[in-house]
Design a protein around this motif. Structure first.
Motif, PDB file in Angstrom:
ATOM      1  N   HIS A  40      -1.434  15.936  11.452  1.00 48.65           N
ATOM      2  CA  HIS A  40      -2.856  15.581  11.455  1.00 48.65           C
ATOM      3  C   HIS A  40      -3.733  16.822  11.297  1.00 48.65           C
ATOM      4  O   HIS A  40      -4.687  16.828  10.510  1.00 48.65           O
ATOM      5  CB  HIS A  40      -3.217  14.866  12.769  1.00 48.65           C
ATOM      6  CG  HIS A  40      -2.878  13.410  12.796  1.00 48.65           C
ATOM      7  ND1 HIS A  40      -3.504  12.479  11.988  1.00 48.65           N
ATOM      8  CD2 HIS A  40      -1.980  12.719  13.548  1.00 48.65           C
ATOM      9  CE1 HIS A  40      -3.016  11.276  12.242  1.00 48.65           C
ATOM     10  NE2 HIS A  40      -2.079  11.399  13.179  1.00 48.65           N
ATOM     11  N   ASP A  97      -6.291  17.584   8.373  1.00 41.92           N
ATOM     12  CA  ASP A  97      -7.701  17.795   8.714  1.00 41.92           C
ATOM     13  C   ASP A  97      -8.223  19.070   8.068  1.00 41.92           C
ATOM     14  O   ASP A  97      -9.338  19.094   7.523  1.00 41.92           O
ATOM     15  CB  ASP A  97      -7.875  17.903  10.233  1.00 41.92           C
ATOM     16  CG  ASP A  97      -7.753  16.568  10.959  1.00 41.92           C
ATOM     17  OD1 ASP A  97      -7.828  15.511  10.285  1.00 41.92           O
ATOM     18  OD2 ASP A  97      -7.591  16.588  12.191  1.00 41.92           O
ATOM     19  N   ARG A 127      -8.690  18.631   4.369  1.00 40.78           N
ATOM     20  CA  ARG A 127      -9.847  17.766   4.117  1.00 40.78           C
ATOM     21  C   ARG A 127     -11.178  18.485   4.378  1.00 40.78           C
ATOM     22  O   ARG A 127     -12.194  18.115   3.809  1.00 40.78           O
ATOM     23  CB  ARG A 127      -9.749  16.496   4.957  1.00 40.78           C
ATOM     24  CG  ARG A 127      -8.813  15.442   4.358  1.00 40.78           C
ATOM     25  CD  ARG A 127      -9.331  15.001   3.011  1.00 40.78           C
ATOM     26  NE  ARG A 127      -8.621  13.899   2.387  1.00 40.78           N
ATOM     27  CZ  ARG A 127      -8.322  13.864   1.094  1.00 40.78           C
ATOM     28  NH1 ARG A 127      -8.600  14.899   0.317  1.00 40.78           N
ATOM     29  NH2 ARG A 127      -7.744  12.810   0.561  1.00 40.78           N
ATOM     30  N   ILE A 152       1.596   8.035   9.831  1.00 44.09           N
ATOM     31  CA  ILE A 152       0.390   8.861   9.860  1.00 44.09           C
ATOM     32  C   ILE A 152      -0.502   8.560   8.655  1.00 44.09           C
ATOM     33  O   ILE A 152      -1.725   8.419   8.780  1.00 44.09           O
ATOM     34  CB  ILE A 152       0.777  10.351   9.908  1.00 44.09           C
ATOM     35  CG1 ILE A 152       1.374  10.694  11.276  1.00 44.09           C
ATOM     36  CG2 ILE A 152      -0.420  11.253   9.621  1.00 44.09           C
ATOM     37  CD1 ILE A 152       2.079  12.050  11.318  1.00 44.09           C
ATOM     38  N   VAL A 153       0.095   8.458   7.483  1.00 44.86           N
ATOM     39  CA  VAL A 153      -0.711   8.179   6.284  1.00 44.86           C
ATOM     40  C   VAL A 153      -1.333   6.787   6.378  1.00 44.86           C
ATOM     41  O   VAL A 153      -2.507   6.592   6.032  1.00 44.86           O
ATOM     42  CB  VAL A 153       0.123   8.350   5.009  1.00 44.86           C
ATOM     43  CG1 VAL A 153      -0.660   7.876   3.785  1.00 44.86           C
ATOM     44  CG2 VAL A 153       0.552   9.804   4.829  1.00 44.86           C
ATOM     45  N   GLN A 182      -2.211   5.216   9.055  1.00 43.42           N
ATOM     46  CA  GLN A 182      -3.283   5.310  10.043  1.00 43.42           C
ATOM     47  C   GLN A 182      -4.527   5.958   9.448  1.00 43.42           C
ATOM     48  O   GLN A 182      -5.649   5.458   9.607  1.00 43.42           O
ATOM     49  CB  GLN A 182      -2.789   6.118  11.247  1.00 43.42           C
ATOM     50  CG  GLN A 182      -3.844   6.394  12.310  1.00 43.42           C
ATOM     51  CD  GLN A 182      -3.326   7.346  13.382  1.00 43.42           C
ATOM     52  OE1 GLN A 182      -2.121   7.514  13.553  1.00 43.42           O
ATOM     53  NE2 GLN A 182      -4.246   7.980  14.102  1.00 43.42           N
ATOM     54  N   ARG A 183      -4.344   7.067   8.749  1.00 41.59           N
ATOM     55  CA  ARG A 183      -5.481   7.821   8.214  1.00 41.59           C
ATOM     56  C   ARG A 183      -6.103   7.155   6.993  1.00 41.59           C
ATOM     57  O   ARG A 183      -7.299   7.313   6.742  1.00 41.59           O
ATOM     58  CB  ARG A 183      -5.047   9.240   7.859  1.00 41.59           C
ATOM     59  CG  ARG A 183      -4.606  10.071   9.062  1.00 41.59           C
ATOM     60  CD  ARG A 183      -4.154  11.458   8.620  1.00 41.59           C
ATOM     61  NE  ARG A 183      -5.253  12.232   8.077  1.00 41.59           N
ATOM     62  CZ  ARG A 183      -5.893  13.215   8.716  1.00 41.59           C
ATOM     63  NH1 ARG A 183      -5.532  13.532   9.970  1.00 41.59           N
ATOM     64  NH2 ARG A 183      -6.879  13.878   8.139  1.00 41.59           N
ATOM     65  N   ASP A 214      -9.465   5.252   6.783  1.00 41.10           N
ATOM     66  CA  ASP A 214     -10.734   5.972   6.628  1.00 41.10           C
ATOM     67  C   ASP A 214     -10.706   6.969   5.470  1.00 41.10           C
ATOM     68  O   ASP A 214     -11.686   7.684   5.255  1.00 41.10           O
ATOM     69  CB  ASP A 214     -11.059   6.724   7.924  1.00 41.10           C
ATOM     70  CG  ASP A 214     -11.191   5.796   9.114  1.00 41.10           C
ATOM     71  OD1 ASP A 214     -11.912   4.784   8.992  1.00 41.10           O
ATOM     72  OD2 ASP A 214     -10.542   6.076  10.142  1.00 41.10           O
ATOM     73  N   ASP A 215      -9.585   7.046   4.783  1.00 40.98           N
ATOM     74  CA  ASP A 215      -9.418   8.044   3.717  1.00 40.98           C
ATOM     75  C   ASP A 215      -8.702   7.378   2.545  1.00 40.98           C
ATOM     76  O   ASP A 215      -7.478   7.482   2.397  1.00 40.98           O
ATOM     77  CB  ASP A 215      -8.603   9.227   4.249  1.00 40.98           C
ATOM     78  CG  ASP A 215      -8.502  10.381   3.250  1.00 40.98           C
ATOM     79  OD1 ASP A 215      -8.903  10.200   2.083  1.00 40.98           O
ATOM     80  OD2 ASP A 215      -8.012  11.462   3.643  1.00 40.98           O
ATOM     81  N   LEU A 274      -6.067   9.238   0.314  1.00 44.84           N
ATOM     82  CA  LEU A 274      -4.825   9.738   0.886  1.00 44.84           C
ATOM     83  C   LEU A 274      -3.695   8.770   0.556  1.00 44.84           C
ATOM     84  O   LEU A 274      -3.842   7.553   0.744  1.00 44.84           O
ATOM     85  CB  LEU A 274      -4.961   9.888   2.402  1.00 44.84           C
ATOM     86  CG  LEU A 274      -3.731  10.411   3.150  1.00 44.84           C
ATOM     87  CD1 LEU A 274      -3.430  11.852   2.759  1.00 44.84           C
ATOM     88  CD2 LEU A 274      -3.935  10.293   4.663  1.00 44.84           C
TER      89      LEU A 274
END
Length: 395
Positions: free
Chosen positions: A258, A262, A265, A331-332, A334-335, A338-339, A342
């Motif tokens: 993460h 971050d 990004r 993880i991808v 989850q993210r 909002d992204d 990704l």
């Protein structure tokens, strides 16, 4: 060092004719391309990383010229492993208008002798040498000299028999890739045939390859280098080095991923970003690291690796490739809520169980030349084509 049958023009080697390096260090001999900036190098004293980032995978001289003869003086540093058959000299690939046209080697150079049994290394200085390409096609053309991906190379002088100028901007997108020794090009046949170089050629993009042998370890300084490097596309191939170095446990892994994302990004908030999990590696699918040379094989002159962990140690948080793939996919997912830029790719889509039966990893860790081609073609097919995360919507 140069031959006399041409009227040579010496062109200074500067950043405008050099691609794929993030930093150029002036040395007593010339210029040493680096793939990590000085600030990053200052934050890590690891000799393996220093060696890997100074090996110019994806770094190439690129210029426009009417020359039919080109000479490049370099000072290579060649690696010798105690007890292992000699490594071949690094390969220089000459591309004319994007097509591989010539290959050559430079003899001489420094020697780094590495003893894997004791973990020691000895550096011996040696002379610079010259790589020479003659009989090139007449007329103005784009010329690229890809430096050996696995051989630290100081650039001393560039000579041609006609003037040189930078290649005009072709408007091609820049693909910034980070990964392990497999992305670095270990056991590929030549610098323009590592899997990232092949994929970049098929995708019509300009490659910056931060594949670092043994160095894809979620280091914050690498994330900052990725953050600060202009790019249109970014990919990260993560996992195998975390297992074969036995660097961290599961508790640290997810927050580190993460944090790495971050940081990237912060500099590339909407750039297409593809996270690629490890290709199949049978010795580490369910067995933790660290990896170690198989000394029984080494005594017979073969370099093979083995997994030294115990599968039961997974319960204590030790990482395996199976664990890492599951975590990266989670993880991808989850993210990505909002992204939307990704993306995730399972590395076994590039090299999986059926491929391992047909094209086994020769040393149990690294793919051979044929497998680099397979991975490069599959990556291009999944990433750059219509519907892929790197599809060119302006084309």
């Amino acid at each position: 060092m140069h031959t006399a049958e041409h009227d040579w023009i010496t062109t200074p080697i500067t950043a405008d004719i050099l691609r794929g390096a993030l930093d150029l260090e002036r040395t007593p001999h010339g210029l040493l391309p680096h793939r990590l900036p000085a600030r990053a190098r200052a934050q890590c004293a690891d000799g393996q990383l220093a060696m890997a980032e100074s090996q110019p995978s994806g770094v190439r001289l690129a210029f426009r010229t009417g020359a039919t003869a080109v000479e490049l003086d370099t000072l290579p540093t060649k690696r010798v492993y105690v007890g292992v058959p000699p490594r071949p000299d690094g390969v220089y690939d000459l591309l004319v208008d994007g097509r591989l046209t010539r290959q050559a080697h430079v003899t001489g150079g420094n020697t780094l002798t590495i003893d894997m049994a004791t973990g020691t290394a000895e550096h011996r200085p040696g002379p610079a040498g010259t790589v020479r390409f003659t009989g090139l096609p007449e007329g103005v053309k784009n010329v690229e000299i890809w430096l050996p991906h696995n051989e630290t190379t100081e650039l001393v002088a560039l000579r041609t028999d006609a003037p040189v100028e930078p290649i005009p901007d072709r408007g091609r997108r820049v693909w910034l890739h980070h990964g392990s020794s497999i992305s670095h090009g270990s056991d590929a046949a030549s610098p323009s045939t590592t899997w990232p170089a092949l994929a970049a050629s098929l995708g019509g993009v300009e490659l910056i390859n931060l594949g670092l042998g043994g160095g894809a370890l979620l280091d914050p300084f690498t994330a900052r280098a990725l953050r600060d490097t202009p790019a249109d596309l970014i990919s990260l191939k993560l996992g195998i080095n975390l297992v074969n170095s036995d660097l961290m446990r599961l508790r640290a892994f997810a927050p580190a991923v993460h944090g790495f994302l971050d940081t990237i990004r912060d500099g590339h908030p909407i750039t297409p970003l593809l996270v690629v999990s490890p290709i199949l590696c049978p010795i580490h699918e369910d067995t933790p690291g660290p990896s170690a040379p198989d000394f029984a094989a080494l005594s017979g002159g073969r370099l093979l690796f083995r997994a030294t962990g115990d599968p039961a140690e997974r319960a204590g948080g030790k990482l395996t490739l199976t664990v890492i793939r599951d975590e990266l996919a989670r993880i991808v997912r989850q993210r990505a809520a909002d992204d939307p830029n990704l993306h995730h790719l399972d590395g076994r889509d590039l090299y999986g169980q059926d491929d391992a039966a047909e094209l086994p990893l020769p040393d149990r860790l690294h793919p051979d030349a044929a497998t680099h081609r397979l991975i490069g073609e599959r990556f291009a097919g999944r990433a750059f084509t219509t519907g892929g995360p790197f599809a060119d919507h302006t084309a």
